[in-house]
Structures are given as structure tokens and as C-alpha cells.
Design an enzyme around this catalytic site. Structure first.
Site, short mmCIF file in Angstrom:
data_model
loop_
_atom_site.label_atom_id
_atom_site.label_comp_id
_atom_site.label_asym_id
_atom_site.label_seq_id
_atom_site.Cartn_x
_atom_site.Cartn_y
_atom_site.Cartn_z
N ARG A 1 -3.93 -10.04 4.48
CA ARG A 1 -4.35 -9.97 3.07
C ARG A 1 -3.14 -9.50 2.27
NH1 ARG A 1 -6.36 -6.32 -0.58
NH2 ARG A 1 -7.96 -7.11 -1.97
N LYS B 1 0.82 -1.23 0.00
CA LYS B 1 0.00 0.00 0.00
C LYS B 1 0.85 1.27 0.00
CE LYS B 1 -4.47 -1.63 1.33
NZ LYS B 1 -5.50 -1.78 2.35
C1 9MG Z 1 -10.32 -4.94 -1.03
N1 9MG Z 1 -9.32 -4.46 -0.10
C2 9MG Z 1 -8.27 -3.65 -0.39
N2 9MG Z 1 -7.58 -3.37 0.73
C3 9MG Z 1 -8.21 -4.04 1.73
C4 9MG Z 1 -8.00 -4.15 3.10
O1 9MG Z 1 -7.00 -3.51 3.71
N3 9MG Z 1 -8.84 -4.90 3.83
C5 9MG Z 1 -9.87 -5.55 3.24
N4 9MG Z 1 -10.67 -6.28 4.02
N5 9MG Z 1 -10.12 -5.46 1.94
C6 9MG Z 1 -9.31 -4.73 1.20
#
Ligand code: 9MG
Length: 261
Positions: free
Chosen positions: A237, A203
Site C-alpha cells: 500500500r 510512515k
Molecule cells: C488506511 N491505512 C493506513 N495505513 C494502513 C495500513 O498499513 N494497512 C492498511 N490495510 N490500511 C491502512
């Protein structure tokens, strides 16, 4: 949780929208390299993204979801549209990952009648404008209160607590300082006692810290992932599954007594 991006405009440059075969191969690769769960997303939620029309989202998503039936890991679908939630559940999704935390009309009802898990994520504003001067008095308290309110609404709507996962939504209506405060105090978000998900991989907050473009954010993504698991994240994630698996192997080798020291 391995990310499978079915959009043409993913911030991380891994969008696979135009080619389901490549998307399916990528998903299988994520599983082979250690993903316990996949997150399929057919609408971009990066800052500044415009909404995708419903039919386009379904056309990108369903062939990939169908091809992954029986792939051996549960599939999460990243969507906020009730119609997509219903279709995803009918096509075998085990989790709905909703950046709006079931706030859109009909979303709660779309999942309540199923036994699907739900990730309730915090977002201030919406993707198109969320990074225009986000402001909080106390970011941790406000995110925690929001998540508590969404848990209560979900339970009142018929979704039992054991189906819920919480996520502070790094980068969704937050400055770098807000994101850092949430990471520093990540463990305090679990006052609901529910599992926490952290999505920090590649990010822009990592770009702001390191000065690196998105393709060079693996080391900083791993550092952030380690901090999140040490503070109690149960689901990471991530784009880079194999590398994150290695990180977790080193961390787990410490043994339970030292893991959180
Ligand atoms: C779809 N998406 C993109 N970034 C995310 C994040 O940090 N958390 C979750 N749950 N979905 C995300």
C-alpha cells in the site's frame, strides 16, 4: 495498491477531500503509473485522528468511487463503518480495507453477503489514542493470534478464506521497535497461508529511523517496501506508485531463484 486519500488531514499531506476532480485525477495518475489496485479512504486513520461523521465520509467517497467505475483496476475502500461498506459495495468496490478487521458491530454482516475481498488489519486501540504507550509481550505472536482469530470470525460469519488479505498494521498501536520486529519477521505472519499486505509508505516509523519529514521519505519507503516483498508481501500500500513499480521491476528481474535469497 495506490493510496487515494480523500481526507483533509492525511498524515502524508496528500489529502484531497475538498476537490473530487483532483482526487479522480490523482487516482487515474496512480493507475497510469502502474497501480494494480487503488485504496480510497475518506476518513483519516493517522494517530490522533478523530472519527468522521458518516454523511461526510459518504459525500467524500461516493462521487470518486462512481467516477472510477470501469477505470480498469479494482477499487478498495478503507472504512470500518458498516454503512460505508454497504454503500461502497453497491457502488462497485471490490475490496474493503478495514483497520478494525471487521470488529465493529455490523461490519462482518455488511460484507458477508457480497463477494468483496476484505483486508483484515491489526490495530491495538483506536486511532485517537493508539500511540499512547503501546505494549506487547511478544508483538509477532500477538498480532498473528489476533489475525488468526479475525480469520476464524470472518469464515464463521460467511466470508470465505479466499476473500481475505492480512495486514499487521504498521504504526497502528506500535512503537518503532514493534514495527521493526514485524518487518523483520514479516514472513512469519503468513502462517494462515493468506496473502499479506504491507502499508509502510511515508510512515512515522521511517521518520524515526531517518530523521526525515514526511515529504522526504521516498527512499526509506522504497527500502521498507523491498524488505516487505522479500519477506512475502503480496500487496504494497503506497503513495509513490511509479517509484515502487521500478523497485519491483528490479527485484523481479533477479528471477525466481534469487528473489528471496
Ligand atoms: C488506511 N491505512 C493506513 N495505513 C494502513 C495500513 O498499513 N494497512 C492498511 N490495510 N490500511 C491502512
Amino acid at each position: 495498491m495506490g493510496i487515494v486519500n480523500l481526507t483533509p488531514d492525511s498524515f502524508s499531506g496528500d489529502g484531497l477531500a475538498t476537490d473530487s476532480a483532483r482526487a479522480i485525477a490523482h487516482a487515474r495518475h496512480q493507475i497510469e503509473t502502474g497501480a494494480d489496485l487503488l485504496d480510497l479512504g475518506a476518513e483519516s486513520s493517522r494517530p490522533g485522528a478523530k472519527a468522521t461523521v458518516l454523511d461526510e465520509e459518504l459525500d467524500r467517497l461516493l462521487p470518486v468511487l462512481d467516477a472510477l467505475a470501469g477505470c480498469g483496476v479494482p477499487i478498495s475502500v478503507d472504512t470500518y463503518k458498516p454503512e460505508v461498506m454497504r454503500a461502497a459495495i453497491a457502488h462497485g468496490a471490490s475490496m474493503i480495507n478495514d483497520i478494525y478487521a471487521l470488529r465493529r458491530p455490523g461490519a462482518l454482516e455488511a460484507v458477508a453477503g457480497s463477494d468483496c475481498a476484505v483486508c483484515l488489519m491489526h490495530m491495538r486501540g483506536e486511532p485517537l489514542s493508539m500511540q499512547q504507550s503501546p505494549a506487547y509481550g511478544d508483538v509477532l505472536a500477538e498480532v498473528r493470534a489476533f489475525l488468526g482469530e479475525r480469520v476464524a470470525a470472518s469464515v464463521a460469519g460467511g466470508i470465505s478464506r479466499d476473500r481475505l488479505v492480512l495486514d499487521p498494521g504498521f504504526g497502528f498501536g506500535k512503537t518503532l521497535e514493534h514495527n521493526l520486529e514485524l518487518l523483520r519477521r514479516f514472513g512469519e505472519l503468513s502462517s494462515e497461508g493468506l496473502p499479506l499486505l504491507a502499508g509502510i509508505s511515508r510512515k512515522s516509523m521511517l521518520g524515526a529511523i531517518t530523521g526525515r519529514p514526511v515529504g522526504q521519505r521516498l527512499p526509506s519507503s522504497l527500502a521498507a517496501a523491498l524488505i516487505a516483498v522479500q519477506r512475502g508481501a503480496r500487496i504494497l500500500r503506497v503513495h509513490d506508485v511509479a517509484e515502487t513499480r521500478d523497485l519491483l521491476a528490479v527485484w523481479q528481474a533477479l528471477g525466481p531463484a534469487l528473489r528471496f535469497a
